[in-house]
Motif scaffolding. Structure first.
Motif, PDB file in Angstrom:
ATOM      1  N   GLN A 194      41.874  35.493  48.036  1.00 25.09           N
ATOM      2  CA  GLN A 194      42.256  35.939  46.691  1.00 25.09           C
ATOM      3  C   GLN A 194      43.702  35.587  46.444  1.00 25.09           C
ATOM      4  O   GLN A 194      44.559  35.693  47.340  1.00 25.09           O
ATOM      5  N   VAL A 195      43.977  35.143  45.225  1.00 23.14           N
ATOM      6  CA  VAL A 195      45.349  34.812  44.837  1.00 23.14           C
ATOM      7  C   VAL A 195      46.259  36.007  45.104  1.00 23.14           C
ATOM      8  O   VAL A 195      45.915  37.159  44.788  1.00 23.14           O
TER       9      VAL A 195
ATOM     10  N   PRO B 141      40.560  34.732  41.714  1.00 27.95           N
ATOM     11  CA  PRO B 141      41.789  35.114  40.999  1.00 27.95           C
ATOM     12  C   PRO B 141      42.278  36.476  41.490  1.00 27.95           C
ATOM     13  O   PRO B 141      41.507  37.287  42.007  1.00 27.95           O
ATOM     14  N   ALA B 142      43.572  36.731  41.294  1.00 26.67           N
ATOM     15  CA  ALA B 142      44.112  38.059  41.605  1.00 26.67           C
ATOM     16  C   ALA B 142      43.392  39.091  40.735  1.00 26.67           C
ATOM     17  O   ALA B 142      42.973  38.801  39.611  1.00 26.67           O
ATOM     18  N   THR B 143      43.255  40.286  41.262  1.00 24.64           N
ATOM     19  CA  THR B 143      42.602  41.350  40.506  1.00 24.64           C
ATOM     20  C   THR B 143      43.357  41.605  39.193  1.00 24.64           C
ATOM     21  O   THR B 143      44.586  41.741  39.180  1.00 24.64           O
ATOM     22  N   LEU B 144      42.623  41.660  38.104  1.00 27.52           N
ATOM     23  CA  LEU B 144      43.241  41.900  36.799  1.00 27.52           C
ATOM     24  C   LEU B 144      43.683  43.359  36.725  1.00 27.52           C
ATOM     25  O   LEU B 144      42.886  44.281  36.931  1.00 27.52           O
TER      26      LEU B 144
ATOM     27  N   GLY C  49      43.824  38.084  37.182  1.00 28.37           N
ATOM     28  CA  GLY C  49      42.849  37.451  36.323  1.00 28.37           C
ATOM     29  C   GLY C  49      43.084  35.962  36.195  1.00 28.37           C
ATOM     30  O   GLY C  49      43.868  35.357  36.924  1.00 28.37           O
ATOM     31  N   THR C  50      42.380  35.363  35.257  1.00 28.06           N
ATOM     32  CA  THR C  50      42.446  33.921  35.051  1.00 28.06           C
ATOM     33  C   THR C  50      42.668  33.611  33.574  1.00 28.06           C
ATOM     34  O   THR C  50      41.986  34.159  32.705  1.00 28.06           O
TER      35      THR C  50
ATOM     36  N   SER D  51      40.040  35.207  30.896  1.00 30.70           N
ATOM     37  CA  SER D  51      39.179  34.135  30.383  1.00 30.70           C
ATOM     38  C   SER D  51      38.548  33.328  31.520  1.00 30.70           C
ATOM     39  O   SER D  51      38.197  32.159  31.338  1.00 30.70           O
ATOM     40  N   GLY D  52      38.423  33.943  32.701  1.00 28.40           N
ATOM     41  CA  GLY D  52      37.778  33.255  33.811  1.00 28.40           C
ATOM     42  C   GLY D  52      36.282  33.099  33.577  1.00 28.40           C
ATOM     43  O   GLY D  52      35.686  33.784  32.739  1.00 28.40           O
TER      44      GLY D  52
END
Length: 356
Positions: free
Chosen positions: A39-40, A116-119, A144-145, A190-191
């Motif tokens: 994860q990022v 992606p990192a957790t939003l 997030g993305t 918007s991932g």
């Protein structure tokens, strides 16, 4: 290797032979069959493993690119670091080489996913606002993305404020007070597999700042009806007024509910200092003060005697001149004409007397 054989005859025979034997190393094989996802923003560590071969192993990436933030240790086969970019099943080909005299190699095709990192919404509270004062507060998030989309999912923004869905900016000029109104906001990235996050805050919009708008008091005159209304703006009506310093001239009073200073003053004063305080009726009351001065001029000096009664020669005569208004004791004098012989004017009392 030299081998010898002996038979079992009464006269034993023997024979020998010289032979060479080669034992090849075990076949070099990569045993890692998959890479765990990362994860990022989260530290990642995964060692590639192999069996067989001879001596130390050397690893290399022969196809594909590790996500930014990750690196391969050639001597240990450790993939480590903190990834900064999300990827989905990115293909990677790894090659291992042993250190034998006839070096063996092996390869493996793997895929790596970095989520992606957790939003997460990073805003922890909303600043308070004031009615009729421009308001601006940006909601913020991390992880997030791609681009974010914001929405209000519970509660209602005060009239005059709106939320920009693409920027997370709450802005406008509120026109209604509110106290700790609960609001829930949701952000969506918007991932391809969209993440969402929600946060709840309280928003307070205070009434306009209470101020006394009266800047001066009209002058009055002793004996003349006086009326002056104190004015205020802001806060929550109705207002309550009080005199907190100084004393109104005798004859005047302050109406606490209307702010009207009224009455008929009976004493002259010059620029007497007065401090007025106004308090609104909000649940958390505001108050404001104003320092003003008031002048009450003396009543105009007016001679009220309109005529003199006639007298007669040889008969005692007495007539007092009268006046109203002014301040303090009066002093009288004759400024034109001459009193008949035998009559005099007393300056301190205005008495015309004597025997003409």
């Amino acid at each position: 290797l030299t081998f010898k054989v002996t038979d079992s005859g009464s006269s034993a025979q023997t024979a020998t032979v010289n032979l060479n034997l080669t034992i090849a190393p075990a076949t070099l094989t990569i045993t890692t069959t998959s890479l765990p996802s990362g994860q990022v923003g989260v530290a990642y560590s995964q060692s590639l493993a192999a069996t067989g071969g001879t001596g130390a192993l050397t690893w290399q990436l022969t196809a594909g690119t590790l996500p930014a933030g990750l690196a391969l240790n050639a001597s240990t086969g450790l993939i480590g670091g903190t990834p900064t970019t999300p990827v989905t099943a990115t293909p990677l080909t790894f090659k291992v080489t042993d250190s034998g005299s006839s070096a063996q190699t092996a390869t493996v095709n793997l895929t790596l996913t970095i989520a992606p990192a957790t939003l997460t919404i990073t805003t922890v509270s909303l600043v308070n606002g004031v009615v009729s004062v421009a308001y601006s507060q940006s909601l913020t998030a991390t992880g997030g993305t791609g681009a974010y989309t914001w929405q209000v999912t519970a509660g209602t923004l005060p009239a005059g404020l709106s939320l920009n869905a693409s920027t997370g900016l709450i802005s406008g000029t509120p026109n209604t007070p509110m106290t700790a109104t609960p609001l829930t906001f949701k952000v969506t990235d918007s991932g391809s597999s969209a993440q969402t996050a929600s946060a709840s805050f309280n928003l307070t919009i205070a009434p306009p700042v209470l101020t006394v708008t009266t800047t001066s008091l009209a002058n009055g005159v002793v004996g003349t009806a006086y009326s002056q209304t104190l004015q205020a703006a802001g806060g929550i009506t109705p207002y309550t007024w009080q005199l907190t310093a100084g004393t109104l001239p005798t004859g005047l009073t302050l109406n606490a509910s209307t702010g009207v200073v009224s009455g008929t003053p009976s004493v002259a004063v010059t620029s007497t200092p007065l401090t007025f305080k106004v308090t609104d009726s909000a649940s958390t009351p505001q108050s404001a003060t104003a320092n003003l001065t008031l002048t009450i001029a003396p009543a105009p000096l007016v001679i009220t005697t309109a005529s003199l009664p006639n007298g007669q020669a040889g008969v005692a005569y007495s007539q007092t001149l009268a006046a109203t208004g002014g301040t303090g004791a009066f002093t009288w004098q004759l400024t034109a004409g001459t009193l008949p012989a035998g009559l005099t004017l007393t300056a301190s009392s205005g008495l015309i007397s004597g025997t003409p």
